[in-house]
Scaffold this motif. Structure first.
Motif, PDB file in Angstrom:
ATOM      1  N   ASP A 201     -48.182 -74.409  30.608  1.00 25.48           N
ATOM      2  CA  ASP A 201     -48.428 -72.996  30.345  1.00 25.48           C
ATOM      3  C   ASP A 201     -49.529 -72.775  29.318  1.00 25.48           C
ATOM      4  O   ASP A 201     -50.200 -71.755  29.344  1.00 25.48           O
ATOM      5  N   LYS A 218     -51.762 -69.608  31.989  1.00 18.40           N
ATOM      6  CA  LYS A 218     -51.377 -68.706  33.069  1.00 18.40           C
ATOM      7  C   LYS A 218     -51.679 -67.279  32.646  1.00 18.40           C
ATOM      8  O   LYS A 218     -50.846 -66.589  32.072  1.00 18.40           O
ATOM      9  N   PRO A 286     -56.472 -67.135  39.064  1.00 21.66           N
ATOM     10  CA  PRO A 286     -55.957 -68.441  38.631  1.00 21.66           C
ATOM     11  C   PRO A 286     -56.919 -69.604  38.880  1.00 21.66           C
ATOM     12  O   PRO A 286     -56.826 -70.632  38.205  1.00 21.66           O
TER      13      PRO A 286
END
Length: 538
Positions: A201, A218, A286
């Motif tokens: 993360d 993220k 992303p």
């Protein structure tokens, strides 16, 4: 403090052991402990060997021990604890991956955390100097009275580091037979080390101050623009301000034709491109976030000569995310656009960037790729059916190796395949792996492939280009337009679409992509899971 020479400043040893231009950790600085009870953290760290880093907040730093078998609540078991360098306070909630090849390379989870109390009336700094630390711990896993006792001083063993012993007192929190291995989950995320390694993360950005070094990987993904926002763009004349994706953007020359028409369709205007960028940005974010972006600009339109634009212009709005490349030589690009928010892609489209090429390594570790890339680059004599044959052979090779890859058409004449990998391998390693696989494919169809470097020397044959696996070399992003009539797009496909007689490398036009996404979803999403190790190939 124990283990520190009289002239050694806090964190000096920690800083000397790390390359802060390469390792995603914070350099840190001694801080002031917050008011109230001090904190502790235990990080389960898989580096060269699994161990547990036990860190107590003392004197503005994290005083640290590496405990190979982990702490225990069993009062009859003693654990070896190797005294290691102090860490900065900002490291107290770090959970992520340190690239292999760097000091401490591996994955880390926050195995336990909480507060602790020193012995009543005792200064822990003074106690440490005598080779002892008494700590009553109030964690989710570790509770009760612990003692750390020095058993061997520096230089005796363990690479010159002091050896201590960690044990739990016989008190109401003691548990016979308690083993850290039976409690593997992070108290921060509820995940295992393996899960964090596959999908971290956060990263530490060593090029930022320690209090800014924890960077979220993220990024929040917004919803695509709704009908009202799209109608607002349509209502603008040649230029104006458009509120979209949380930003107010100045958009210009909206009726300018950027792509000639194709197959009886009208030309694609800048308004069309800006609209498309806003619609696909949430899907594409992303793949772009945390990566430098090379822009291929065509301010005069796809029918004119374009040029690579890497340096973020000084007139870019202040909110546009960017990265300063510390490894840039004089005359090289230093400040890159980084699409860490969706509106930045719309800004790039308005800037005349018709193609979007993200780096295959993150800015936090630019020498460590996230993908292995295969580029089937057809020659002048290569037919589309021959490209499909080579793509299918790559599919077979990856299946044989047990490796997951995803294909996409290039929007021109070829096919590209992206293979996601765990952080760690260097570009030299991924390039060598890709070359071995590609040469095995080429050996099956030698009549179709040339390994010559220049197009002129290839005799019209295709090249299986593994050389794109290098720092600052890029392949076009999924969903990026290409500068040709109709605005063809590089679109992800299913493997079985290679058998569809209707498939064409430039068959998906800009106007086709959003309906396809709504119908089929993001077929490339698997490459966002960096959970694979590359098997040995020969």
């Amino acid at each position: 403090m124990a283990g520190r020479g009289e002239d050694e400043r806090p964190l000096q040893r920690y800083q000397s052991m790390r390359h802060f231009d390469r390792t995603p950790e914070p350099a840190g600085r001694p801080g002031t402990a917050p008011e109230g009870t001090p904190r502790f953290v235990v990080q389960r760290h898989r580096a060269r060997a699994l161990h547990y880093d036990v860190r107590f907040e003392i004197g503005g730093v994290l005083v640290s021990w590496a405990v190979p078998k982990g702490p225990t609540l069993d009062p009859d078991v003693r654990r070896l604890a190797v005294h290691v360098e102090d860490h900065p306070l900002e490291y107290i909630d770090f959970e992520g991956v340190i690239p292999s090849g760097e000091y401490g390379g591996g994955d880390v989870i926050v195995w336990d955390a909480g507060t602790w109390e020193p012995a009543e009336g005792v200064d822990p700094v003074e106690e440490l100097a005598t080779g002892t630390l008494h700590a009553r711990m109030h964690g989710e896993k570790l509770r009760g009275q612990f003692v750390l006792v020095r058993t061997r001083r520096q230089g005796s063993s363990s690479g010159g580091k002091e050896q201590w012993m960690m044990l739990h007192k016989h008190d109401e929190d003691a548990v016979t037979g308690w083993d850290a291995a039976d409690h593997p989950l992070s108290v921060l995320s509820g995940r295992t080390n393996e899960e964090v390694q596959a999908d971290p993360d956060r990263l530490w950005r060593s090029d930022l101050p320690a209090d800014e070094a924890s960077v979220e990987l993220k990024v929040p993904v917004p919803d695509p623009p709704g009908e009202e926002e799209l109608a607002a763009l349509d209502a603008l004349e040649k230029q104006g301000r458009w509120e979209v994706l949380g930003r107010t953007l100045k958009v210009t020359n909206l009726d300018k034709e950027l792509f000639p028409g194709r197959d009886g369709q009208p030309p694609v205007t800048k308004r069309d491109l800006v609209r498309y960028a806003a619609q696909v940005a949430p899907t594409l974010l992303p793949y772009l976030a945390g990566r430098a972006l090379n822009m291929n600009r065509f301010p005069g339109g796809a029918q004119t000569k374009g040029f690579w634009h890497k340096e973020l212009p000084t007139h870019a709005p202040e909110w546009v995310p960017r990265w300063e490349n510390p490894a840039a030589d004089p005359g090289e690009t230093r400040t890159y656009l980084v699409v860490d928010e969706a509106a930045a892609l719309v800004w790039a489209a308005n800037f005349g960037a018709l193609e979007w090429h993200p780096w295959t390594s993150p800015t936090a570790a630019p020498d460590r790729p996230s993908y292995v890339l295969f580029d089937i680059d057809p020659g002048e004599q290569t037919t589309w059916e021959e490209v499909l044959v080579m793509a299918r052979l790559h599919r077979t090779a990856l299946e044989h190796l047990g490796v997951r890859g995803r294909p996409k058409v290039t929007g021109r004449r070829g096919v590209q395949i992206w293979v996601p990998i765990r952080p760690g391998p260097t570009f030299d390693q991924t390039r060598a792996w890709a070359e071995t696989v590609s040469r095995s494919v080429g050996a099956v169809v030698p009549e179709l492939v040339s390994w010559k470097w220049t197009v002129r020397d290839r005799g019209g044959l295709a090249r299986l280009d593994y050389t794109q696996n290098a720092v600052n070399k890029t392949l076009v992003a999924p969903y990026s337009p290409r500068p040709s009539a109709g605005a063809p797009v590089s679109v992800p496909i299913e493997w079985d679409e290679l058998d569809d007689p209707a498939l064409r490398p430039d068959g998906f036009l800009l106007r086709d992509v959003v309906p396809r996404l709504l119908e089929r979803g993001d077929l490339f999403a698997d490459v966002l899971d960096h959970d694979q190790d590359l098997p040995t190939v020969t």
